[in-house]
Design a protein around this motif. Structure first.
Motif, PDB file in Angstrom:
ATOM      1  N   THR A   1       0.912  37.322   2.111  1.00 49.37           N
ATOM      2  CA  THR A   1       0.856  35.777   1.387  1.00 49.37           C
ATOM      3  C   THR A   1       1.242  34.751   2.236  1.00 49.37           C
ATOM      4  N   ALA A   2       2.473  34.944   3.184  1.00 52.74           N
ATOM      5  CA  ALA A   2       2.912  34.061   4.201  1.00 52.74           C
ATOM      6  C   ALA A   2       1.733  33.729   5.022  1.00 52.74           C
ATOM      7  N   CYS A   3       1.087  34.669   5.451  1.00 52.07           N
ATOM      8  CA  CYS A   3       0.258  34.602   6.607  1.00 52.07           C
ATOM      9  C   CYS A   3      -1.345  33.673   5.928  1.00 52.07           C
ATOM     10  N   ASN A   4      -1.269  33.779   4.725  1.00 57.52           N
ATOM     11  CA  ASN A   4      -2.611  32.838   4.146  1.00 57.52           C
ATOM     12  C   ASN A   4      -2.199  31.394   4.212  1.00 57.52           C
ATOM     13  N   SER A   5      -1.092  31.035   4.573  1.00 56.24           N
ATOM     14  CA  SER A   5      -0.705  29.657   4.737  1.00 56.24           C
ATOM     15  C   SER A   5      -0.897  29.325   6.224  1.00 56.24           C
TER      16      SER A   5
ATOM     17  N   LYS B   1      15.062  21.799  12.437  1.00 55.56           N
ATOM     18  CA  LYS B   1      14.395  20.688  13.086  1.00 55.56           C
ATOM     19  C   LYS B   1      14.341  21.101  14.756  1.00 55.56           C
ATOM     20  N   ASN B   2      15.343  21.701  15.462  1.00 58.74           N
ATOM     21  CA  ASN B   2      15.113  21.829  16.740  1.00 58.74           C
ATOM     22  C   ASN B   2      14.088  23.212  16.829  1.00 58.74           C
ATOM     23  N   VAL B   3      14.028  24.120  16.026  1.00 59.16           N
ATOM     24  CA  VAL B   3      13.112  25.418  16.168  1.00 59.16           C
ATOM     25  C   VAL B   3      11.784  24.539  16.094  1.00 59.16           C
ATOM     26  N   ASN B   4      11.664  23.759  15.248  1.00 66.17           N
ATOM     27  CA  ASN B   4      10.210  23.033  14.908  1.00 66.17           C
ATOM     28  C   ASN B   4       9.654  22.345  16.180  1.00 66.17           C
ATOM     29  N   THR B   5      10.697  21.715  16.773  1.00 66.53           N
ATOM     30  CA  THR B   5      10.673  20.733  17.967  1.00 66.53           C
ATOM     31  C   THR B   5      10.212  21.776  19.354  1.00 66.53           C
ATOM     32  N   TRP B   6      10.940  22.880  19.587  1.00 63.41           N
ATOM     33  CA  TRP B   6      10.578  23.804  20.437  1.00 63.41           C
ATOM     34  C   TRP B   6       9.076  24.394  20.295  1.00 63.41           C
ATOM     35  N   VAL B   7       8.978  24.859  19.066  1.00 64.80           N
ATOM     36  CA  VAL B   7       7.695  25.451  18.867  1.00 64.80           C
ATOM     37  C   VAL B   7       6.451  24.459  18.928  1.00 64.80           C
ATOM     38  N   SER B   8       6.633  23.372  18.554  1.00 65.39           N
ATOM     39  CA  SER B   8       5.379  22.380  18.752  1.00 65.39           C
ATOM     40  C   SER B   8       5.537  22.033  20.234  1.00 65.39           C
ATOM     41  N   ALA B   9       6.466  22.005  21.071  1.00 64.58           N
ATOM     42  CA  ALA B   9       6.390  21.592  22.455  1.00 64.58           C
ATOM     43  C   ALA B   9       5.599  22.815  22.982  1.00 64.58           C
TER      44      ALA B   9
ATOM     45  N   ASN C   1       0.244  29.595  14.170  1.00 72.36           N
ATOM     46  CA  ASN C   1       0.518  30.495  13.227  1.00 72.36           C
ATOM     47  C   ASN C   1       2.040  30.327  12.956  1.00 72.36           C
ATOM     48  N   THR C   2       2.906  30.690  13.925  1.00 73.65           N
ATOM     49  CA  THR C   2       4.326  30.625  13.925  1.00 73.65           C
ATOM     50  C   THR C   2       4.881  29.174  13.490  1.00 73.65           C
ATOM     51  N   LEU C   3       4.330  28.310  14.018  1.00 76.47           N
ATOM     52  CA  LEU C   3       4.773  26.841  13.389  1.00 76.47           C
ATOM     53  C   LEU C   3       4.396  26.467  11.911  1.00 76.47           C
ATOM     54  N   ALA C   4       3.379  27.077  11.432  1.00 78.61           N
ATOM     55  CA  ALA C   4       3.001  27.147  10.167  1.00 78.61           C
ATOM     56  C   ALA C   4       4.003  27.952   9.372  1.00 78.61           C
ATOM     57  N   LEU C   5       4.307  29.132   9.667  1.00 81.92           N
ATOM     58  CA  LEU C   5       5.259  29.652   8.877  1.00 81.92           C
ATOM     59  C   LEU C   5       6.577  29.165   8.729  1.00 81.92           C
ATOM     60  N   ILE C   6       7.016  28.519  10.017  1.00 83.94           N
ATOM     61  CA  ILE C   6       8.240  27.786  10.000  1.00 83.94           C
ATOM     62  C   ILE C   6       8.279  26.664   9.269  1.00 83.94           C
ATOM     63  N   THR C   7       7.073  26.159   9.251  1.00 82.46           N
ATOM     64  CA  THR C   7       7.091  24.649   8.412  1.00 82.46           C
ATOM     65  C   THR C   7       7.208  24.957   6.863  1.00 82.46           C
TER      66      THR C   7
ATOM     67  N   LEU D   1      10.495  27.861   6.310  1.00 85.55           N
ATOM     68  CA  LEU D   1      12.168  27.584   6.269  1.00 85.55           C
ATOM     69  C   LEU D   1      12.479  26.254   5.756  1.00 85.55           C
ATOM     70  N   ARG D   2      13.052  25.899   4.738  1.00 92.19           N
ATOM     71  CA  ARG D   2      13.448  24.590   4.361  1.00 92.19           C
ATOM     72  C   ARG D   2      15.042  24.804   3.877  1.00 92.19           C
ATOM     73  N   PHE D   3      15.899  23.979   4.605  1.00 89.34           N
ATOM     74  CA  PHE D   3      17.088  23.940   4.012  1.00 89.34           C
ATOM     75  C   PHE D   3      17.569  22.555   3.505  1.00 89.34           C
TER      76      PHE D   3
END
Length: 199
Positions: free
Chosen positions: A40-44, A142-150, A188-194, A197-199
């Motif tokens: 299900t997660a991978c479908n996103s 936010k930092n995780v997202n920034t590193w993976v985007s980079a 894919n990793t960036l999509a899963l994080i986005t 992972l929401r806090f």
């Protein structure tokens, strides 16, 4: 006595017959539930089949935990990054040996791949330190997202240079194959994080 035997047999029959629908409706095993979570997660993601193929074997570790899902995806992502770095590094060694005009482009690509490895490591460190470091979980995320985007940007920069530089077709194919697989995994990793992972 005969009545007792008949009554007992009737009860056994009723119990057995009542178990039939329950058995048919038995929920899937826990492991299958975990696999469903991963699927299900991978479908996103942008490349769901690749995502599921790379993460399904870790289902029992991931369970239904979003943080473990993203940590595992980052770990797999890092393996792809190291592999791409190795592929390009070996091509660079060969190019240097033959004094090929490809050397500058390959050298730049190796640097981009090394940056990707470092950025994914930084993202993993942030994810493992969600409850520490003196900042909130939201800031860590936010930092995780920034590193993976980079990291994803570095993947693209490498292949862009191959379109512009003087590189033979065989070298270009090898680099594009390794970096394309890495880019898809990073996406894919960036999509899963986005998405998870929401806090």
């Amino acid at each position: 006595m005969l009545r007792f035997v008949i009554l007992s047999l009737t009860l056994v029959t009723l119990i057995n017959s009542s178990n039939i629908p329950k058995t048919a409706a038995t929920p899937p095993t826990t492991y299958q539930n975990y696999e469903t979570f991963v699927k299900t997660a991978c479908n996103s993601t942008t490349y769901p089949t690749m995502c599921y193929n790379s993460l399904s074997s870790y289902s029992s570790t991931i369970k239904a935990d979003p943080i473990k899902l993203c940590t595992t995806s980052l770990s797999v992502n890092l393996k792809y990054a190291k592999n791409a770095t190795l592929v390009v590094s070996n091509l660079l060694k060969n190019a240097k040996f033959t004094s090929s005009p490809e050397v500058p482009v390959l050298k730049d690509c190796v640097e981009e791949m090394k940056d990707t490895v470092d950025e994914l490591k930084q993202a993993m460190a942030e994810l493992k330190n969600l409850n520490g470091g003196g900042i909130s979980k939201k800031e860590h995320l936010k930092n995780v997202n920034t590193w993976v985007s980079a990291a994803l940007t570095d993947d693209t920069t490498c292949t862009d240079e191959f379109d512009e530089g003087e590189v033979n077709e065989e070298t270009k194919k090898k680099v594009e194959k390794a970096v394309s697989e890495l880019s898809k995994t990073t996406s894919n990793t960036l999509a899963l994080i986005t998405n998870y992972l929401r806090f």
